[in-house]
Design an enzyme around this catalytic site. Sequence first.
Site, short mmCIF file in Angstrom:
data_model
loop_
_atom_site.label_atom_id
_atom_site.label_comp_id
_atom_site.label_asym_id
_atom_site.label_seq_id
_atom_site.Cartn_x
_atom_site.Cartn_y
_atom_site.Cartn_z
N ARG A 58 -50.15 46.35 85.34
CA ARG A 58 -50.86 46.55 84.11
C ARG A 58 -52.56 46.86 84.59
O ARG A 58 -53.35 47.33 83.68
CB ARG A 58 -50.74 45.53 83.34
CG ARG A 58 -49.37 45.44 82.65
CD ARG A 58 -49.16 44.53 81.79
NE ARG A 58 -49.27 43.12 82.32
CZ ARG A 58 -49.05 41.87 81.70
NH1 ARG A 58 -48.63 41.94 80.40
NH2 ARG A 58 -49.11 40.84 82.18
N GLU A 95 -48.49 32.07 88.11
CA GLU A 95 -48.35 31.07 87.04
C GLU A 95 -46.78 30.58 87.21
O GLU A 95 -46.71 29.45 86.83
CB GLU A 95 -48.83 31.80 85.68
CG GLU A 95 -48.92 30.63 84.68
CD GLU A 95 -49.37 31.30 83.36
OE1 GLU A 95 -49.03 30.64 82.32
OE2 GLU A 95 -49.54 32.48 83.36
#
Length: 170
Positions: A58, A95
Amino acid sequence: MDLKNWIRDIPDYPQPGILFRDLTPLWKSPEAFNYTVDSFAERFGGSTIDAVAGIESRGFMFGVPLALKLDLPFVPLRKENKLPPEVIGVDFELEYGTGRMEMRVDALEQGDSVLVVDDLLATGGTAEAAAKLIEQVGGQVLAMAFVVELDALNGRDVLEGHEIHSLVTY
């Protein structure tokens, strides 16, 4: 323009306990997408940047139009085994997992000043890996630009010493 109006929350994706910030509504709106790229261009236009590096995938969505707008080369920072040899790589923590990022060894010149672009700053692991790759080939990170920053995950702390610019903070 309030970009939060163009970011959708998706709970428990890609796994339980994660609140995913979905930017597809932003990309669907030419006005919001242009505003995002223009905001980065206003902030970094006129800086001593030699290249824009985008983090897969992205970061490519914002990095490529920004590089074009600033009339600069674009450097793709990709997942493992996506670039032809010769590459260098860095392993990093996400994460919710681990990853490896690679860059072509000839993507930058010694001393190049680089703007790193990605959609989201969470724990800082991906952006830290990007900085390490750039530094390994003799470049320097001028700044890092993110559309979204998840403040509670303290990614900014991991990137201490780097200028961080985020358009939206949660």
